[in-house]
Design a protein around this motif. Structure first.
Motif, PDB file in Angstrom:
ATOM      1  N   CYS A  22      -5.888   0.279   7.526  1.00 31.83           N
ATOM      2  CA  CYS A  22      -5.069  -0.003   6.359  1.00 31.83           C
ATOM      3  C   CYS A  22      -5.485  -1.368   5.824  1.00 31.83           C
ATOM      4  O   CYS A  22      -5.261  -2.382   6.483  1.00 31.83           O
ATOM      5  CB  CYS A  22      -3.601   0.015   6.739  1.00 31.83           C
ATOM      6  SG  CYS A  22      -2.482  -0.518   5.430  1.00 31.83           S
ATOM      7  N   TRP A  36       3.238   1.602  11.035  1.00 37.83           N
ATOM      8  CA  TRP A  36       2.679   2.927  10.725  1.00 37.83           C
ATOM      9  C   TRP A  36       3.805   3.945  10.861  1.00 37.83           C
ATOM     10  O   TRP A  36       4.592   3.902  11.824  1.00 37.83           O
ATOM     11  CB  TRP A  36       1.551   3.287  11.685  1.00 37.83           C
ATOM     12  CG  TRP A  36       0.262   2.586  11.419  1.00 37.83           C
ATOM     13  CD1 TRP A  36      -0.193   1.455  12.032  1.00 37.83           C
ATOM     14  CD2 TRP A  36      -0.752   2.968  10.484  1.00 37.83           C
ATOM     15  NE1 TRP A  36      -1.418   1.110  11.523  1.00 37.83           N
ATOM     16  CE2 TRP A  36      -1.789   2.019  10.585  1.00 37.83           C
ATOM     17  CE3 TRP A  36      -0.890   4.022   9.578  1.00 37.83           C
ATOM     18  CZ2 TRP A  36      -2.951   2.088   9.796  1.00 37.83           C
ATOM     19  CZ3 TRP A  36      -2.042   4.096   8.808  1.00 37.83           C
ATOM     20  CH2 TRP A  36      -3.055   3.129   8.916  1.00 37.83           C
ATOM     21  N   ARG A  45       9.892  11.360   7.184  1.00 35.91           N
ATOM     22  CA  ARG A  45       8.929  10.350   7.606  1.00 35.91           C
ATOM     23  C   ARG A  45       9.474   9.642   8.843  1.00 35.91           C
ATOM     24  O   ARG A  45      10.627   9.201   8.850  1.00 35.91           O
ATOM     25  CB  ARG A  45       8.688   9.358   6.474  1.00 35.91           C
ATOM     26  CG  ARG A  45       7.482   8.466   6.661  1.00 35.91           C
ATOM     27  CD  ARG A  45       7.150   7.707   5.386  1.00 35.91           C
ATOM     28  NE  ARG A  45       6.781   8.616   4.293  1.00 35.91           N
ATOM     29  CZ  ARG A  45       6.278   8.211   3.131  1.00 35.91           C
ATOM     30  NH1 ARG A  45       6.060   6.909   2.911  1.00 35.91           N
ATOM     31  NH2 ARG A  45       5.991   9.082   2.188  1.00 35.91           N
ATOM     32  N   TYR A  95       1.069   6.837   7.148  1.00 36.07           N
ATOM     33  CA  TYR A  95       1.242   5.787   6.145  1.00 36.07           C
ATOM     34  C   TYR A  95       1.356   4.431   6.825  1.00 36.07           C
ATOM     35  O   TYR A  95       2.085   4.293   7.813  1.00 36.07           O
ATOM     36  CB  TYR A  95       2.519   6.002   5.344  1.00 36.07           C
ATOM     37  CG  TYR A  95       2.601   7.292   4.584  1.00 36.07           C
ATOM     38  CD1 TYR A  95       3.107   8.445   5.180  1.00 36.07           C
ATOM     39  CD2 TYR A  95       2.209   7.366   3.246  1.00 36.07           C
ATOM     40  CE1 TYR A  95       3.196   9.633   4.479  1.00 36.07           C
ATOM     41  CE2 TYR A  95       2.302   8.549   2.533  1.00 36.07           C
ATOM     42  CZ  TYR A  95       2.798   9.676   3.157  1.00 36.07           C
ATOM     43  OH  TYR A  95       2.899  10.851   2.458  1.00 36.07           O
ATOM     44  N   CYS A  96       0.686   3.428   6.296  1.00 33.26           N
ATOM     45  CA  CYS A  96       0.965   2.072   6.728  1.00 33.26           C
ATOM     46  C   CYS A  96       1.944   1.443   5.728  1.00 33.26           C
ATOM     47  O   CYS A  96       2.062   1.895   4.581  1.00 33.26           O
ATOM     48  CB  CYS A  96      -0.294   1.235   6.834  1.00 33.26           C
ATOM     49  SG  CYS A  96      -1.079   0.805   5.279  1.00 33.26           S
ATOM     50  N   ALA A  97       2.636   0.416   6.194  1.00 36.70           N
ATOM     51  CA  ALA A  97       3.633  -0.226   5.364  1.00 36.70           C
ATOM     52  C   ALA A  97       3.806  -1.670   5.821  1.00 36.70           C
ATOM     53  O   ALA A  97       3.519  -2.006   6.970  1.00 36.70           O
ATOM     54  CB  ALA A  97       4.953   0.524   5.451  1.00 36.70           C
ATOM     55  N   THR A 107      12.321   3.416   7.498  1.00 35.39           N
ATOM     56  CA  THR A 107      11.587   3.263   6.243  1.00 35.39           C
ATOM     57  C   THR A 107      12.217   2.222   5.330  1.00 35.39           C
ATOM     58  O   THR A 107      11.518   1.547   4.569  1.00 35.39           O
ATOM     59  CB  THR A 107      11.507   4.602   5.501  1.00 35.39           C
ATOM     60  OG1 THR A 107      12.825   5.089   5.274  1.00 35.39           O
ATOM     61  CG2 THR A 107      10.712   5.634   6.289  1.00 35.39           C
ATOM     62  N   TYR A 110      10.813  -1.464   5.124  1.00 37.93           N
ATOM     63  CA  TYR A 110       9.472  -1.706   4.607  1.00 37.93           C
ATOM     64  C   TYR A 110       9.475  -1.709   3.093  1.00 37.93           C
ATOM     65  O   TYR A 110      10.176  -0.915   2.459  1.00 37.93           O
ATOM     66  CB  TYR A 110       8.502  -0.663   5.157  1.00 37.93           C
ATOM     67  CG  TYR A 110       8.280  -0.843   6.633  1.00 37.93           C
ATOM     68  CD1 TYR A 110       9.207  -0.357   7.560  1.00 37.93           C
ATOM     69  CD2 TYR A 110       7.171  -1.524   7.115  1.00 37.93           C
ATOM     70  CE1 TYR A 110       9.026  -0.551   8.922  1.00 37.93           C
ATOM     71  CE2 TYR A 110       6.969  -1.711   8.475  1.00 37.93           C
ATOM     72  CZ  TYR A 110       7.905  -1.231   9.370  1.00 37.93           C
ATOM     73  OH  TYR A 110       7.725  -1.422  10.720  1.00 37.93           O
ATOM     74  N   SER A 112       6.336  -2.228   0.976  1.00 35.92           N
ATOM     75  CA  SER A 112       5.120  -1.711   0.355  1.00 35.92           C
ATOM     76  C   SER A 112       4.518  -0.640   1.263  1.00 35.92           C
ATOM     77  O   SER A 112       4.566  -0.776   2.495  1.00 35.92           O
ATOM     78  CB  SER A 112       4.092  -2.829   0.137  1.00 35.92           C
ATOM     79  OG  SER A 112       4.557  -3.751  -0.800  1.00 35.92           O
ATOM     80  N   TRP A 113       3.931   0.378   0.615  1.00 33.87           N
ATOM     81  CA  TRP A 113       3.406   1.524   1.350  1.00 33.87           C
ATOM     82  C   TRP A 113       1.994   1.861   0.887  1.00 33.87           C
ATOM     83  O   TRP A 113       1.687   1.727  -0.311  1.00 33.87           O
ATOM     84  CB  TRP A 113       4.298   2.750   1.140  1.00 33.87           C
ATOM     85  CG  TRP A 113       5.645   2.600   1.759  1.00 33.87           C
ATOM     86  CD1 TRP A 113       6.724   1.960   1.230  1.00 33.87           C
ATOM     87  CD2 TRP A 113       6.049   3.087   3.041  1.00 33.87           C
ATOM     88  NE1 TRP A 113       7.779   2.016   2.105  1.00 33.87           N
ATOM     89  CE2 TRP A 113       7.395   2.713   3.215  1.00 33.87           C
ATOM     90  CE3 TRP A 113       5.417   3.808   4.046  1.00 33.87           C
ATOM     91  CZ2 TRP A 113       8.118   3.024   4.381  1.00 33.87           C
ATOM     92  CZ3 TRP A 113       6.130   4.127   5.182  1.00 33.87           C
ATOM     93  CH2 TRP A 113       7.458   3.740   5.359  1.00 33.87           C
TER      94      TRP A 113
END
Length: 123
Positions: A22, A36, A45, A95-97, A107, A110, A112-113
């Motif tokens: 990422c 992640w 998610r 997905y990284c964040a 989720t 966090y 930004s994704w």
């Protein structure tokens, strides 16, 4: 905010390994904890792993503990997810964040994704 681009996902056989990357740009990467997550079809998610801003502390979900390793290189503005002993149930979009807190495991923690990268594990 930081901009994130995920990469590295592909089809792999069960028992195999894969490393996701990422890459971050924008605000100072080293100020943020990173995480992640993954999302399988029809499922919510879910949290996978997180690492603090300096890379000295990590935290994992029980489902991946001992098989996955999160790491980061602040000089390269990149966070990694090394995945070993992969199972078909690891199949998902990963997905990284970025987060301003550690450890954040939901989720909502966090801001930004990345766009996501598909990991498919065949049996």
């Amino acid at each position: 905010q930081v901009q994130l681009v995920d990469s590295g996902g592909r089809l792999v056989q069960a028992g195999g390994s894969l490393r996701l990357s990422c890459a971050a740009s924008g605000r100072t990467f080293s100020n943020y904890a990173m995480g992640w997550f993954r999302q399988a079809p029809g499922k919510e998610r879910e949290f996978v792993a997180t690492i603090n801003s300096s890379g000295t502390r990590t935290y994992y979900s029980n489902s991946v503990k001992g098989r996955f390793t999160i790491s980061r290189d602040n000089a390269k503005n990149t966070v990694y997810l090394q995945m070993n002993s992969l199972k078909p149930e690891d199949t998902a979009v990963y997905y990284c964040a970025s987060s301003s807190t550690y450890p954040a495991t939901t989720t909502t923690g966090y801001t930004s994704w990345g766009q996501g990268t598909q990991v498919t594990v065949s049996s």
